[in-house]
Design a protein around this motif. Structure first.
Motif, mmCIF file in Angstrom:
data_model
loop_
_atom_site.group_PDB
_atom_site.id
_atom_site.type_symbol
_atom_site.label_atom_id
_atom_site.label_comp_id
_atom_site.label_asym_id
_atom_site.label_seq_id
_atom_site.Cartn_x
_atom_site.Cartn_y
_atom_site.Cartn_z
ATOM 1 N N LEU A 99 20.481 -9.415 42.232
ATOM 2 C CA LEU A 99 19.102 -10.010 42.133
ATOM 3 C C LEU A 99 18.033 -9.018 43.053
ATOM 4 C CD1 LEU A 99 19.826 -13.614 42.816
ATOM 5 C CD2 LEU A 99 18.580 -12.545 41.082
ATOM 6 N N TYR A 100 18.959 -8.272 44.087
ATOM 7 C CA TYR A 100 18.051 -7.586 44.986
ATOM 8 C C TYR A 100 17.592 -6.278 44.304
ATOM 9 C CZ TYR A 100 16.906 -4.628 48.986
ATOM 10 O OH TYR A 100 16.334 -3.777 49.708
ATOM 11 N N VAL A 101 18.502 -5.681 43.908
ATOM 12 C CA VAL A 101 18.471 -4.475 43.222
ATOM 13 C C VAL A 101 17.562 -4.640 41.935
ATOM 14 C CG1 VAL A 101 19.578 -2.577 41.867
ATOM 15 C CG2 VAL A 101 20.482 -3.178 44.073
ATOM 16 N N SER A 102 17.804 -5.621 41.201
ATOM 17 C CA SER A 102 17.008 -5.915 39.712
ATOM 18 C C SER A 102 15.478 -5.861 40.135
ATOM 19 C CB SER A 102 17.459 -6.933 39.280
ATOM 20 O OG SER A 102 18.686 -6.758 38.693
ATOM 21 N N TYR A 103 15.219 -6.638 41.154
ATOM 22 C CA TYR A 103 13.595 -6.717 41.554
ATOM 23 C C TYR A 103 12.990 -5.908 42.042
ATOM 24 C CZ TYR A 103 9.554 -9.148 42.970
ATOM 25 O OH TYR A 103 8.157 -9.457 43.160
ATOM 26 N N LEU A 104 13.994 -5.201 43.077
ATOM 27 C CA LEU A 104 13.310 -3.998 43.859
ATOM 28 C C LEU A 104 12.900 -2.884 42.714
ATOM 29 C CD1 LEU A 104 12.395 -2.653 46.441
ATOM 30 C CD2 LEU A 104 14.841 -2.026 46.704
ATOM 31 N N GLY A 105 13.978 -2.852 41.793
ATOM 32 C CA GLY A 105 13.779 -1.617 40.777
ATOM 33 C C GLY A 105 12.733 -1.915 39.800
ATOM 34 N N PHE A 106 12.357 -2.972 39.518
ATOM 35 C CA PHE A 106 11.356 -3.578 38.825
ATOM 36 C C PHE A 106 9.980 -3.293 39.631
ATOM 37 C CE2 PHE A 106 8.201 -7.210 38.242
ATOM 38 C CZ PHE A 106 8.009 -6.824 36.825
ATOM 39 N N ALA A 107 10.006 -3.525 40.647
ATOM 40 C CA ALA A 107 8.736 -3.483 41.557
ATOM 41 C C ALA A 107 8.312 -2.020 41.662
ATOM 42 C CB ALA A 107 8.739 -4.276 42.915
ATOM 43 N N VAL A 108 9.042 -1.151 42.018
ATOM 44 C CA VAL A 108 8.992 0.178 42.222
ATOM 45 C C VAL A 108 8.699 0.822 40.906
ATOM 46 C CG1 VAL A 108 10.372 2.323 42.797
ATOM 47 C CG2 VAL A 108 10.939 0.335 44.057
ATOM 48 N N VAL A 109 9.276 0.659 39.940
ATOM 49 C CA VAL A 109 9.085 1.125 38.572
ATOM 50 C C VAL A 109 7.612 0.669 38.181
ATOM 51 C CG1 VAL A 109 9.187 1.292 36.059
ATOM 52 C CG2 VAL A 109 11.291 1.691 37.682
ATOM 53 N N ASP A 110 7.266 -0.511 38.410
ATOM 54 C CA ASP A 110 5.836 -1.225 38.092
ATOM 55 C C ASP A 110 4.864 -0.393 38.764
ATOM 56 O OD1 ASP A 110 4.088 -2.638 37.024
ATOM 57 O OD2 ASP A 110 4.488 -4.661 38.261
ATOM 58 N N PHE A 111 5.030 -0.229 40.199
ATOM 59 C CA PHE A 111 4.061 0.550 40.938
ATOM 60 C C PHE A 111 3.946 1.803 40.784
ATOM 61 C CE2 PHE A 111 3.111 3.042 44.467
ATOM 62 C CZ PHE A 111 1.993 2.601 45.140
ATOM 63 N N LEU A 112 5.020 2.490 40.331
ATOM 64 C CA LEU A 112 5.088 3.880 39.893
ATOM 65 C C LEU A 112 4.059 4.234 38.884
ATOM 66 C CD1 LEU A 112 6.043 6.873 40.487
ATOM 67 C CD2 LEU A 112 8.004 6.231 39.008
ATOM 68 N N ILE A 113 4.361 3.224 37.704
ATOM 69 C CA ILE A 113 3.633 3.463 36.594
ATOM 70 C C ILE A 113 1.915 3.217 36.832
ATOM 71 C CG2 ILE A 113 3.030 2.573 34.258
ATOM 72 C CD1 ILE A 113 6.123 1.937 34.100
ATOM 73 N N GLN A 114 1.796 2.337 37.414
ATOM 74 C CA GLN A 114 0.384 2.030 37.741
ATOM 75 C C GLN A 114 -0.147 3.069 38.754
ATOM 76 O OE1 GLN A 114 -1.511 -0.329 36.552
ATOM 77 N NE2 GLN A 114 0.117 -1.486 35.392
ATOM 78 N N ALA A 115 0.284 3.572 39.485
ATOM 79 C CA ALA A 115 0.012 4.713 40.533
ATOM 80 C C ALA A 115 -0.585 6.142 39.836
ATOM 81 C CB ALA A 115 0.944 4.874 41.517
ATOM 82 N N VAL A 116 0.497 6.348 39.022
ATOM 83 C CA VAL A 116 0.278 7.685 37.890
ATOM 84 C C VAL A 116 -0.714 7.352 37.168
ATOM 85 C CG1 VAL A 116 1.596 9.189 36.338
ATOM 86 C CG2 VAL A 116 2.776 8.214 38.229
ATOM 87 N N ARG A 117 -0.914 6.180 36.570
ATOM 88 C CA ARG A 117 -2.164 6.094 35.802
ATOM 89 C C ARG A 117 -3.222 6.024 36.312
ATOM 90 N NH1 ARG A 117 -1.228 0.618 32.476
ATOM 91 N NH2 ARG A 117 0.583 2.259 31.911
#
Length: 385
Positions: A127-145
């Motif tokens: 649970l911890y890794v799934s949500y953390l990975g989702f949040a990090v990738v979500d932020f990374l995409i938005q930040a680069v954009r």
């Protein structure tokens, strides 16, 4: 680190005055959650809470990390999207956060009741890794954009620094995923019985990587707020210096043509109202130059053009300065020009206050004697080498 982040969170949330900018509470939540996560690693805090509930510091730090990751995403969504769409997406992520933390708490409780069941701990990690990975990738995409489209340099650099922090966060996620696979398959690749005492080896993935991720993400997101007052101070300094540098040219124009002076300002303190006063001075000088149009001599223009490189901006400024000085002399003598020189093309190309100011600064510099002086009869004379 925990104390620093807590102090920054307090300043960001309560010390910035009103109205509060968009994302204030999200940034406060981000910094506060990171502060809680780091505090849970401190031996003093860890020992205190674990005397009440064994191993609960892990749950606190993991929950705070997920809260911080959600706050990071909330900040970037509020930057990238309109308020309605941002609120909708943030609500979805908050619901996912509450679900993940509640499920982790249930699994943690079950794990303690069953004497640290490896299966319960594996589900907890999943649970911890799934949500953390989702949040990090979500932020990374938005930040680069956002970093490719923003016009503010400090925001662009800050988002790229935060994106670099995401890379370290993904390294931490990869470590936790490896730990999960190790637990699930019983491979025994990672020794979890010893505590970290250095920042190398296993600790490089479990402590150093998330610490660098926090540092870079917080630095990247706070950089624009730190850079803005610095850039404003530099701009005010430039405005004050420009206002003073335009003084001699403005003085001669306003003395010869008092009607170009606008109504007095509420304050004449340049340091407190430099933007308005500089803009007014630029307008008054431009009006004065326009009023001199019937006195602009093409003879003076052609005489100066052969002595300077009129194709450069400095050469064009020298020509304009000589024309203005000669035109002022002709205005005083009441002598109109038979062959009027056209307005400067360089001046016409400037479309904003900064551009107009930079042009007039060059003209004012040449006006005080860099290119030509004008004799009493209004005709140009060569000066200097």
């Amino acid at each position: 680190m925990a104390l620093l982040l807590a102090a920054t969170a307090g300043y960001w949330t309560f010390g910035r005055g009103t109205p509060r900018p968009t994302g204030t509470w999200a940034m406060g939540g981000l910094l506060g959650a990171f502060a809680l996560a780091f505090a849970s690693y401190a031996p003093l805090i860890e020992d205190a809470v674990e005397t009440l509930v064994p191993h609960v510091a892990r749950l606190l730090s993991n929950s705070a990390s997920l809260g911080a990751a959600t706050a990071v995403v909330a900040v970037i969504l509020q930057l990238n999207l309109d308020p309605t769409e941002a609120r909708r997406r943030i609500r979805v992520r908050l619901a996912l956060l509450v679900t993940a933390v509640a499920s982790m708490t249930i699994l943690f409780t079950y794990e303690q009741l069953t004497h640290r069941s490896p299966q319960a701990y594996a589900l907890y990690l999943l649970l911890y890794v799934s949500y953390l990975g989702f949040a990090v990738v979500d932020f990374l995409i938005q930040a680069v954009r956002q970093s490719t489209s923003t016009r503010r340099r400090s925001v662009r650099i800050g988002l790229r620094i935060a994106a670099a922090g995401c890379v370290f966060a993904l390294i931490y996620v990869a470590y936790k995923t490896t730990r999960l696979v190790d637990l699930g398959l019983g491979l025994g690749l990672i020794d979890s019985t010893t505590e970290c005492s250095t920042l190398v080896g296993r600790c490089a993935f479990s402590v150093t990587a998330p610490a660098l991720a926090v540092l870079l993400i917080c630095l990247g997101l706070t950089l624009p707020a730190v850079a803005y007052p610095i850039s404003q101070a530099r701009r005010r300094r430039w405005e004050v210096q420009s206002f003073e540098a335009l003084g001699p040219l403005w003085q001669d124009l306003s003395t010869a043509m008092p009607h170009i002076v606008l109504s007095p300002a509420d304050t004449e303190d340049v340091s407190t109202d430099s933007d308005f006063l500089l803009q007014r001075r630029v307008i008054e000088i431009s009006d004065g130059v326009l009023a001199l149009r019937p006195y602009r001599s093409r003879e003076v223009q052609e005489a100066v053009q052969v002595t300077v490189d009129a194709g450069t901006v400095h050469g064009a400024a020298a020509v304009e300065a000589a024309i203005v000085k000669a035109a002022l002399a002709d205005l005083k003598a009441g002598r109109f020009s038979d062959n009027v020189a056209p307005p400067s093309a360089e001046a016409a190309s400037r479309k904003d206050l900064q551009g107009d100011t930079e042009w007039l600064l060059l003209v004012a510099s040449a006006y005080v004697g860099h290119a030509r002086r004008v004799a009493a009869d209004g005709r140009p004379q060569r000066v200097g080498a």
